[in-house]
Design an enzyme around this catalytic site. Structure first.
Site, PDB file in Angstrom:
ATOM      1  N   SER A   1      60.496  38.953  51.221  1.00  0.00           N
ATOM      2  CA  SER A   1      61.455  38.070  50.559  1.00  0.00           C
ATOM      3  C   SER A   1      62.595  38.882  49.977  1.00  0.00           C
ATOM      4  O   SER A   1      62.383  39.886  49.299  1.00  0.00           O
ATOM      5  CB  SER A   1      60.751  37.296  49.436  1.00  0.00           C
ATOM      6  OG  SER A   1      61.684  36.502  48.737  1.00  0.00           O
TER       7      SER A   1
ATOM      8  N   CYS B   1      64.173  34.554  36.573  1.00  0.00           N
ATOM      9  CA  CYS B   1      63.075  35.450  36.938  1.00  0.00           C
ATOM     10  C   CYS B   1      62.729  36.410  35.806  1.00  0.00           C
ATOM     11  O   CYS B   1      63.603  37.114  35.284  1.00  0.00           O
ATOM     12  CB  CYS B   1      63.466  36.245  38.184  1.00  0.00           C
ATOM     13  SG  CYS B   1      62.261  37.511  38.632  1.00  0.00           S
TER      14      CYS B   1
ATOM     15  N   CYS C   1      55.041  32.711  40.637  1.00  0.00           N
ATOM     16  CA  CYS C   1      56.354  33.244  41.051  1.00  0.00           C
ATOM     17  C   CYS C   1      57.247  33.466  39.841  1.00  0.00           C
ATOM     18  O   CYS C   1      57.430  32.562  39.032  1.00  0.00           O
ATOM     19  CB  CYS C   1      57.108  32.242  41.927  1.00  0.00           C
ATOM     20  SG  CYS C   1      56.369  31.928  43.497  1.00  0.00           S
TER      21      CYS C   1
ATOM     22  N   GLU D   1      52.454  45.027  38.832  1.00  0.00           N
ATOM     23  CA  GLU D   1      51.453  43.990  39.051  1.00  0.00           C
ATOM     24  C   GLU D   1      51.343  43.589  40.513  1.00  0.00           C
ATOM     25  O   GLU D   1      52.290  43.698  41.280  1.00  0.00           O
ATOM     26  CB  GLU D   1      51.819  42.738  38.223  1.00  0.00           C
ATOM     27  CG  GLU D   1      51.717  42.999  36.737  1.00  0.00           C
ATOM     28  CD  GLU D   1      52.029  41.782  35.872  1.00  0.00           C
ATOM     29  OE1 GLU D   1      51.324  41.587  34.873  1.00  0.00           O
ATOM     30  OE2 GLU D   1      52.976  41.037  36.174  1.00  0.00           O
TER      31      GLU D   1
ATOM     32  N   CYS E   1      68.402  37.813  38.308  1.00  0.00           N
ATOM     33  CA  CYS E   1      68.371  36.376  38.555  1.00  0.00           C
ATOM     34  C   CYS E   1      67.924  35.710  37.253  1.00  0.00           C
ATOM     35  O   CYS E   1      66.951  36.153  36.624  1.00  0.00           O
ATOM     36  CB  CYS E   1      67.431  36.052  39.702  1.00  0.00           C
ATOM     37  SG  CYS E   1      67.885  36.973  41.186  1.00  0.00           S
TER      38      CYS E   1
ATOM     39  N   CYS F   1      50.340  39.119  47.042  1.00  0.00           N
ATOM     40  CA  CYS F   1      51.752  39.228  46.674  1.00  0.00           C
ATOM     41  C   CYS F   1      51.974  40.654  46.149  1.00  0.00           C
ATOM     42  O   CYS F   1      51.437  41.039  45.117  1.00  0.00           O
ATOM     43  CB  CYS F   1      52.040  38.170  45.607  1.00  0.00           C
ATOM     44  SG  CYS F   1      53.745  38.148  45.069  1.00  0.00           S
TER      45      CYS F   1
ATOM     46  N   GLY G   1      60.396  43.267  41.996  1.00  0.00           N
ATOM     47  CA  GLY G   1      61.410  44.081  42.656  1.00  0.00           C
ATOM     48  C   GLY G   1      62.034  43.458  43.888  1.00  0.00           C
ATOM     49  O   GLY G   1      61.575  42.445  44.401  1.00  0.00           O
ATOM     50  N   GLU G   2      63.131  44.096  44.332  1.00  0.00           N
ATOM     51  CA  GLU G   2      63.848  43.646  45.526  1.00  0.00           C
ATOM     52  C   GLU G   2      63.499  44.628  46.659  1.00  0.00           C
ATOM     53  O   GLU G   2      63.966  45.775  46.677  1.00  0.00           O
ATOM     54  CB  GLU G   2      65.362  43.648  45.227  1.00  0.00           C
ATOM     55  CG  GLU G   2      66.266  43.496  46.433  1.00  0.00           C
ATOM     56  CD  GLU G   2      65.888  42.327  47.358  1.00  0.00           C
ATOM     57  OE1 GLU G   2      65.841  41.182  46.905  1.00  0.00           O
ATOM     58  OE2 GLU G   2      65.608  42.600  48.538  1.00  0.00           O
TER      59      GLU G   2
ATOM     60  N   CYS H   1      63.527  45.506  38.282  1.00  0.00           N
ATOM     61  CA  CYS H   1      64.463  45.083  39.324  1.00  0.00           C
ATOM     62  C   CYS H   1      65.876  45.355  38.818  1.00  0.00           C
ATOM     63  O   CYS H   1      66.143  45.208  37.626  1.00  0.00           O
ATOM     64  CB  CYS H   1      64.287  43.589  39.614  1.00  0.00           C
ATOM     65  SG  CYS H   1      65.216  43.012  41.050  1.00  0.00           S
TER      66      CYS H   1
HETATM   67  N1  SAH Z   1      63.265  40.118  44.868  1.00  0.00           N
HETATM   68  C1  SAH Z   1      62.784  39.307  45.932  1.00  0.00           C
HETATM   69  C2  SAH Z   1      61.295  39.107  45.938  1.00  0.00           C
HETATM   70  C3  SAH Z   1      60.582  38.854  44.627  1.00  0.00           C
HETATM   71  S1  SAH Z   1      60.788  37.292  43.854  1.00  0.00           S
HETATM   72  C4  SAH Z   1      63.482  37.969  45.905  1.00  0.00           C
HETATM   73  O1  SAH Z   1      64.140  37.647  44.940  1.00  0.00           O
HETATM   74  O2  SAH Z   1      63.392  37.273  46.908  1.00  0.00           O
HETATM   75  C5  SAH Z   1      59.762  36.164  44.732  1.00  0.00           C
HETATM   76  C6  SAH Z   1      60.263  34.696  44.650  1.00  0.00           C
HETATM   77  O3  SAH Z   1      59.989  34.077  43.375  1.00  0.00           O
HETATM   78  C7  SAH Z   1      61.763  34.582  44.847  1.00  0.00           C
HETATM   79  O4  SAH Z   1      62.098  33.518  45.692  1.00  0.00           O
HETATM   80  C8  SAH Z   1      62.210  34.295  43.443  1.00  0.00           C
HETATM   81  O5  SAH Z   1      63.469  33.736  43.453  1.00  0.00           O
HETATM   82  C9  SAH Z   1      61.137  33.369  42.941  1.00  0.00           C
HETATM   83  N2  SAH Z   1      61.139  33.223  41.495  1.00  0.00           N
HETATM   84  C10 SAH Z   1      61.561  34.118  40.578  1.00  0.00           C
HETATM   85  N3  SAH Z   1      61.396  33.645  39.324  1.00  0.00           N
HETATM   86  C11 SAH Z   1      60.850  32.412  39.447  1.00  0.00           C
HETATM   87  C12 SAH Z   1      60.411  31.432  38.490  1.00  0.00           C
HETATM   88  N4  SAH Z   1      60.505  31.648  37.170  1.00  0.00           N
HETATM   89  N5  SAH Z   1      59.869  30.293  38.952  1.00  0.00           N
HETATM   90  C13 SAH Z   1      59.729  30.084  40.283  1.00  0.00           C
HETATM   91  N6  SAH Z   1      60.118  30.978  41.228  1.00  0.00           N
HETATM   92  C14 SAH Z   1      60.670  32.134  40.816  1.00  0.00           C
HETATM   93 FE1  SF4 Z   2      65.988  38.306  41.435  1.00  0.00          FE
HETATM   94 FE2  SF4 Z   2      63.858  38.867  43.015  1.00  0.00          FE
HETATM   95 FE3  SF4 Z   2      64.812  40.727  41.261  1.00  0.00          FE
HETATM   96 FE4  SF4 Z   2      63.547  38.559  40.350  1.00  0.00          FE
HETATM   97  S1  SF4 Z   2      62.668  40.177  41.589  1.00  0.00           S
HETATM   98  S2  SF4 Z   2      65.488  39.449  39.551  1.00  0.00           S
HETATM   99  S3  SF4 Z   2      64.190  36.980  41.819  1.00  0.00           S
HETATM  100  S4  SF4 Z   2      65.900  39.867  43.022  1.00  0.00           S
END
Ligand code: SAH
Ligand code: SF4
Length: 418
Positions: free
Chosen positions: A243, A149, A387, A122, A146, A135, A211-212, A142
């Site tokens: 990020s 997420c 997000c 997406e 987390c 974005c 993804g990271e 991933c």
């Molecule tokens: N993997 C990278 C980039 C993608 S996530 C990272 O983790 O930074 C983009 C942002 O959205 C990150 O700061 C993540 O922690 C935040 N995020 C993930 N799940 C979320 C949620 N359910 N509500 C609000 N922010 C969220």
């Molecule tokens: Fe964590 Fe970013 Fe991967 Fe979501 S996309 S699991 S926030 S590292």
């Protein structure tokens, strides 16, 4: 203290499928999307052009491909008419397929895209009064998990290729009708050909989709180089933010080799809480992470590092947490701003969003310390584009469920054949 020695962070140990830079096509033609100038030139030579011709044509193709967004060789007006069918026989200029495009009531748009080998991912476009942010995803799924997420509940299907990453930006320009229309002009200074924000919808890019990005470093770097190239998409590195959840060993290279703005998903200020909600913390702790931020090349007061902090009820949102956040940012003398992100729920998520009063109080403490800490307004929640809500439907099924379905399909086919 929890014993972390036996824990594995999947991104470090799992073999990550690494697709080749050119995905073979059934018709034998080569898709140029995502390839850099020297690669295009080499392909032209392999196809029979002499070195001088190949150099010139590669420069022209690069311009049409990345600066003008042209996908049809016939539209390349400075390439000889006889040459164009020769190119079309050997090459194509692709885009990711659009499976579905959704529009939120707040103007946010989300596209479900598909790779040529059938995987879905997406991208999201968030228009604001003074800017428009795309974005972009870096991986399908991933390896990290987390807890807040949605993408983190997917397994990693594979890394996206440079073409699939830059292809998202190109597709957005296609959809928004935003390719420069001027004639071919290679100005000496990058600023002269820079893609200007004036009146445009797409002005900024954040690598914050699925993804990271630092676990797909090479492809992300190669794609962003095409985006930043003055003769390519010509978007300034100042308008791009990457990020990371905290892949410490890759952060210096990110600054040196890509040089974009950095955002760090901090989300907690104690080892105990961060270990739980951002599990990569068990591998690279808060101190190491903040030191890598302090060392990040090109971070300064004009280009601050963004610390993302998702507001989770009864988890990371006390006044004491806010004060500790300020203390840490000061201790490492970080040019920092904090983004407070109200938690966006998704089906099955185990967290709740902090109350508005709690978020206001947290924000006020950080602001009072002289650090900007705005609260992000969630965007596109109604189409699951906010997000952390990205997760492709094909992958919502567990592996076991997919196996079951495959077995059933095979059975049906057998029955039909019998
Ligand atoms: N993997 C990278 C980039 C993608 S996530 C990272 O983790 O930074 C983009 C942002 O959205 C990150 O700061 C993540 O922690 C935040 N995020 C993930 N799940 C979320 C949620 N359910 N509500 C609000 N922010 C969220
Ligand atoms: Fe964590 Fe970013 Fe991967 Fe979501 S996309 S699991 S926030 S590292």
């Amino acid at each position: 203290m929890p014993d972390t020695t036996l824990m594995t962070i999947p991104g470090q140990v799992d073999p990550v499928p690494a697709p080749r830079d050119i995905t073979p096509r059934e018709d034998g033609r080569v898709d140029l999307l995502g390839l850099p100038r020297p690669r295009i030139r080499a392909l032209l030579e392999e196809a029979g052009l002499d070195a001088k011709q190949a150099k010139l044509r590669a420069k022209q193709l690069f311009h049409w491909l990345y600066h003008r967004g042209v996908t049809d060789f016939d539209a390349m007006s400075d390439i000889a008419k006889t040459m164009r069918p020769w190119l079309a026989e050997r090459f194509v200029i692709g885009r990711p397929d659009i499976v579905e495009a959704q529009h939120s009531s707040d103007g946010t748009r989300k596209w479900l895209l598909r790779t040529s080998d059938g995987h879905e991912f997406e991208m999201v476009f968030i228009p604001d009064a003074d800017r428009g942010t795309l974005c972009v995803s870096s991986q399908i799924g991933c390896t990290l998990n987390c807890t807040f997420c949605h993408t983190g509940t997917m397994r990693l299907v594979r890394n996206l290729t440079p073409g699939e990453i830059v292809g998202q930006v190109m597709l957005a320009r296609d959809s928004l009708g935003e390719w420069p229309k001027g004639k071919m002009d290679f100005a000496a200074e990058e600023s002269e050909v820079e893609y200007r924000a004036d009146g445009r919808l797409l002005t900024n890019i954040v690598m914050m989709g699925m993804g990271e990005p630092l676990y797909n470093f090479d492809n992300v770097r190669d794609a962003l180089q095409l985006v930043m190239d003055g003769e390519g998409l010509a978007l300034s590195k100042r308008r791009i933010t990457l990020s990371t959840s905290g892949v410490v060993p890759m952060m210096a290279r990110c600054g040196e080799e890509i040089g974009v703005n950095l955002a760090v998903s901090l989300h907690a200020v104690t080892k105990e809480v961060r270990d739980e909600i951002v599990p990569i913390n068990r591998k690279y702790g808060i101190e190491e992470l903040l030191q890598a931020c302090a060392d990040y090349p090109s971070a300064n007061n004009a280009r601050r590092i963004t610390f993302e902090y998702v507001m989770l009820k009864d988890k990371n949102d006390t006044d004491a947490d806010a004060r500790e956040l300020v203390r840490l940012l000061r201790q490492y003398d970080l040019p920092a701003k904090v983004n407070l992100i109200p938690f966006n729920p998704w089906p099955g998520s185990a967290h709740e969003c902090s109350t508005p009063e709690r978020i206001r109080s947290f924000s006020a403490i950080v602001f009072d310390a002289g650090i900007s800490a705005p609260v992000r307004t969630p965007r596109g929640r109604d189409i699951d584009a906010a997000c952390g809500q990205l997760k492709t439907s094909a992958e919502k099924k567990s592996r076991a469920q997919r196996d079951r379905e495959a077995a059933e399909t095979a059975e049906t086919a057998e029955t039909a054949a019998a």
